[in-house]
Design a protein around this motif. Structure first.
Motif, short mmCIF file in Angstrom:
data_model
loop_
_atom_site.label_atom_id
_atom_site.label_comp_id
_atom_site.label_asym_id
_atom_site.label_seq_id
_atom_site.Cartn_x
_atom_site.Cartn_y
_atom_site.Cartn_z
N ASP A 1 -8.31 10.22 -2.56
CA ASP A 1 -8.18 10.34 -1.11
C ASP A 1 -9.46 9.80 -0.48
OD1 ASP A 1 -5.63 11.70 -1.15
OD2 ASP A 1 -6.71 13.46 -1.87
N GLN B 1 -4.32 -3.04 5.14
CA GLN B 1 -2.92 -2.86 4.75
C GLN B 1 -2.78 -2.81 3.24
OE1 GLN B 1 -0.16 -2.38 6.88
NE2 GLN B 1 0.69 -1.76 4.89
N ARG C 1 -3.55 0.68 2.07
CA ARG C 1 -2.47 1.63 2.36
C ARG C 1 -1.28 1.41 1.43
NH1 ARG C 1 -4.03 0.28 7.48
NH2 ARG C 1 -2.15 -0.92 7.91
N ASP C 2 -1.00 0.16 1.11
CA ASP C 2 0.08 -0.13 0.17
C ASP C 2 -0.22 0.47 -1.20
OD1 ASP C 2 1.38 -1.53 2.14
OD2 ASP C 2 0.78 -3.51 1.43
N ALA D 1 -2.18 2.99 -1.80
CA ALA D 1 -2.14 4.45 -1.69
C ALA D 1 -0.72 4.97 -1.74
CB ALA D 1 -2.83 4.88 -0.39
N GLU D 2 0.17 4.27 -1.06
CA GLU D 2 1.57 4.70 -1.04
C GLU D 2 2.19 4.64 -2.43
OE1 GLU D 2 5.77 3.63 1.29
OE2 GLU D 2 3.92 2.59 1.82
N ALA D 3 1.77 3.64 -3.20
CA ALA D 3 2.34 3.47 -4.53
C ALA D 3 1.79 4.49 -5.54
CB ALA D 3 2.06 2.06 -5.04
N SER D 4 0.60 5.02 -5.26
CA SER D 4 -0.07 5.86 -6.26
C SER D 4 -0.14 7.33 -5.89
CB SER D 4 -1.50 5.37 -6.45
OG SER D 4 -2.25 5.62 -5.26
N GLY D 5 0.07 7.65 -4.61
CA GLY D 5 -0.11 9.02 -4.17
C GLY D 5 -1.49 9.31 -3.62
N SER E 1 -4.61 8.33 -0.72
CA SER E 1 -4.53 8.24 0.74
C SER E 1 -5.75 7.55 1.31
CB SER E 1 -4.41 9.64 1.36
OG SER E 1 -5.61 10.38 1.19
#
Length: 325
Positions: free
Chosen positions: A49, A65, A68-69, A71-75, A77
């Protein structure tokens, strides 16, 4: 953890391979360009995080971006907050909010900085490079220190540019010294290395360590204050000197290679190994003799950038100049 197989060409993904950073909180300055973006991307890709600071939120939204991509794929943030490192009121506002939130950090990376601008002063009246690269980060890490848990690390982005000059504690703002942008840059990068030494001395008793890193030469927005033709001429001149000293042709690093040393020192390397040291190419840098003749691209660290007495003097000077207790 054994990290002997890493080197100058190692990337962030190679350094962090197999590392699970879920639940780890990281604070990074300057995540909207170059090394900051890549450092944040690699961390969130492994579940961390990350709170990242930027000067321009609109620019940062598009630039991050890719983070964020990941982070979304891995959990993991990413949270972006506005902070102007050159403005101590801005730094204090951010650190006050962090302290008020009370959430701890496992890693703090002082990544942001400026390089070789024309002479200028910060809103607080300090020479721009010293005020931004040194004093801004001093206030930041001094105030975030209580949130750093046992086992946490501070990584200060220094540079082999530290060899342009030692800090000048008598005239840090070039009040009496003719201003030279590269000398000022070198002094500020020496200052960053010394801040890591001083921070490590203050906090290692509680298991919090600090180190400085030279990421290598990477063509990023750090050169934005220099006219392209001026930078190209200076780079060519430094490369000629590098070759004249018998060195192999120099290779510029990619952001992934440059940020690897930050993550090696901040996450992977043994804490006792990196504590109070200056790192490059995913290793502890070799010391250089005071009279050693080296090129701008050569490896190694000058002794004055790791001098514990000098580090303590700088820390006290920063505290006096900024009014921090």
């Amino acid at each position: 953890m054994n990290s002997a197989h890493f080197n100058a060409k190692s990337t962030t993904d190679e350094v962090l391979a197999g590392t699970d950073l879920r639940g780890k909180r990281v604070f990074i300055t300057g995540v909207s360009a170059g090394l900051g973006i890549e450092t944040a991307r690699a961390l969130v890709a492994h579940g961390a995080d990350v709170i990242g600071t930027v000067r321009d939120l609109d620019k940062a939204h598009g630039a991050t971006q890719v983070v964020r991509d990941a982070a979304e794929a891995s959990g993991g943030s990413l949270e972006i907050i506005r902070m102007d490192l050159a403005d101590l009121a801005s730094v204090r506002a951010v650190t006050d909010s962090m302290v008020a939130a009370g959430k701890t950090f496992d890693l703090v990376i002082a990544n942001a900085g400026i390089m070789a601008p024309p002479f200028g002063v910060t809103p607080d009246g300090f020479e721009l490079q010293f005020g931004t690269n040194v004093l801004g980060h001093f206030v930041l890490v001094h105030r975030l220190a209580p949130l750093m848990v046992a086992g946490a690390r501070l990584i200060m982005l220094s540079s082999n540019g530290h060899r342009f000059g030692d800090v000048d504690l008598d005239d840090p703002n070039f009040t009496h010294t003719p201003y030279d942008p590269w000398l000022a840059y070198g002094r500020s990068k020496t200052g960053d290395a010394l801040l890591a030494v001083a921070f490590d001395a203050r906090h290692r008793h509680r298991g919090v360590r600090a180190a400085s890193v030279h990421p290598g030469v990477i063509l990023t927005e750090l050169t934005r204050n220099i006219a392209p033709e001026v930078f190209e001429s200076a780079f060519a001149s430094m490369h000629e000197q590098h070759l004249a000293l018998g060195n192999a042709p120099f290779e510029v690093k990619t952001p992934a290679e440059g940020a690897a040393t930050t993550l090696w020192a901040g996450v992977v390397a043994d804490a006792e190994t990196i504590g109070g040291r200056y790192c490059e190419d995913c290793a502890i840098a070799a010391p250089l003799a005071d009279d050693a003749v080296v090129s701008a691209f050569s490896a190694g660290v000058r002794p004055y950038a790791l001098d514990p007495v000098r580090a303590e003097q700088l820390w006290i000077k920063c505290a006096e100049l900024t009014g921090e207790a």
